[in-house]
Design a protein around this motif. Structure first.
Motif: not given
Length: 438
Positions: A230-231, A227, A312, A300, A234, A223, A305
């Motif tokens: 900031d995703h 991504v 997701a 998610a 995470w 992860v 995105e």
């Protein structure tokens, strides 16, 4: 007794634990009873003393004790591969079902009939949590000191908004000290512990911990590299990894922590949706802590995105399940060789006893929080210094939810119906009330 025990071959172990994984309804009590009947009484793979000894050991660990007990039994029979097979088969059937139900929930949540169905489920969950509070409190609060610790934990969470890990780990630290100076406050026996005879496997334990920490962290590394921090993936992995370390006291204590962070902190889902998730977990096989997968999916799904919402959500659910259950294997494989020593450690028993008392306060906090959000659609909040107060908007009182909650309480406390039956009846009653109102 030991001469009468049988050791299954690996294929039989897989077959039996597949059956157990598909039938493990009813929460930890029912799951532990099912394994006792299947493995101790009928197949005689281990004896009564070994089973209870291992169960006490699993109670010392964070995470779902029934799944960890299954892992220990598999490890006892066939080493690492046996533990993996038994532990995974205890989890996978329920995980797949929860994933399918989470997908359905996310896409059907705006339908009127779906909302009516889950209103009945929320009402049943409220009664189930009250039942858990009474049952666990009656068993755990057998001294005045433990009762005081439960009240302090409730005040710390509900009124002072202190972090869940601080409350439960602080209670454990207090218990360790009390066990040394005043064991009678915890109803611990005053006699000394029996000396352990097993060797100290330091090297093997260190290697096991290193390997399983790497396994635990592997998807988080992916992860991070793909991504970034900031995703939402995470955030999901970090949060549920922390939760896996401090989840003493079962799924209801976990929910209190999730309610504090996932609902109020991250805003991934609402209080009502959290109750819906527990209702789904109650009706499917496997550990109740699988409700975490439901929360990970919705988190998610709503911030997908660069993926589609479905992909997701599946990634979020899978990551949540991984970081929730990988530590369970770490605890068992690393500490099972130490079981005799840990079982005889009074300081550890004292810490666990006080922590369990605090968990009663944690569940009381969850009970009041759920009741407010199930029965009222608007809840006010006021901060006065360090004290946080909630108050419901009387005009937002939900009469249908109150009626369904009374029905659930009648079925559980008066008629002694089980969880599955109660959820089925209140869900159907919710549908009927929704149809009549429309």
């Amino acid at each position: 007794m030991a001469s009468q025990l049988t050791v299954p071959d690996f294929s039989e172990l897989v077959r039996v634990f597949t059956r157990i994984g598909c039938l493990s309804f009813g929460g930890p009590a029912g799951q532990i009873a099912l394994m006792h009947r299947e493995l101790v009484e009928e197949r005689k793979w281990i004896d009564e003393e070994q089973y209870l000894h291992a169960l006490n050991f699993c109670h010392l660990l964070p995470g779902p004790e029934a799944q960890q007990l299954a892992t220990w039994i598999g490890w006892r029979m066939h080493g690492i591969r046996g533990g993996l097979a038994a532990g995974l088969l205890f989890v996978v059937p329920g995980a797949l079902i929860i994933l399918a139900l989470s997908i359905l929930y996310a896409y059907a949540a705006n339908l009127d009939w779906f909302a009516a169905l889950f209103l009945g489920m929320k009402a049943a969950v409220l009664a189930i949590v009250v039942q858990a509070l009474i049952r666990i409190g009656g068993r755990a609060l057998n001294t005045r000191f433990k009762q005081v610790m439960a009240v302090l934990a409730f005040v710390a969470l509900f009124f002072l908004n202190l972090p869940f890990p601080l409350v439960v780990l602080g209670a454990g630290a207090v218990g360790i000290a009390v066990a040394h100076y005043r064991p009678d406050w915890l109803a611990l026996k005053a006699g000394g512990a029996v000396a352990a005879t097993t060797p100290r496997p330091w090297g093997k334990t260190a290697t096991t911990i290193a390997v399983w920490l790497a396994i635990w962290a592997a998807p988080m590394a992916v992860v991070l590299l793909t991504v970034g921090q900031d995703h939402v993936l995470w955030q999901i992995g970090s949060f549920f990894s922390q939760l896996a370390i401090v989840t003493f006291g079962g799924a209801y204590a976990v929910l209190a922590y999730m309610a504090q962070e996932a609902v109020q902190g991250f805003g991934w889902l609402s209080a009502g949706e959290m109750a819906d998730g527990l209702g789904l977990a109650e009706t499917t096989p496997g550990p109740l802590i699988m409700v975490t997968q439901f929360a990970g999916y919705l988190a998610a799904f709503r911030a997908p995105e660069p993926f589609t919402p479905l992909i997701a959500g599946i990634l979020g659910a899978g990551l949540t399940t991984w970081v929730t259950f990988a530590p369970c294997f770490l605890w068992i494989f690393a500490f099972a060789p130490w079981i005799e020593r840990l079982e005889n450690a009074r300081w550890l028993k004292g810490g666990l006893a006080t922590l369990t008392a605090a968990v009663v306060g944690v569940i009381a906090n969850l009970t009041v929080w759920f009741a407010l959000h199930v029965l009222f659609s608007k809840i006010g909040e006021l901060q006065i210094g360090p004290v946080r107060l909630y108050w419901p908007d009387i005009a937002s009182f939900n009469g249908q939810a109150a009626l369904l909650s009374l029905l659930a309480a009648l079925l559980i406390f008066r008629l002694k119906w089980n969880v599955i039956q109660t959820l089925a009846i209140t869900s159907l009653a919710g549908l009927a009330l929704g149809w009549a109102a429309s």
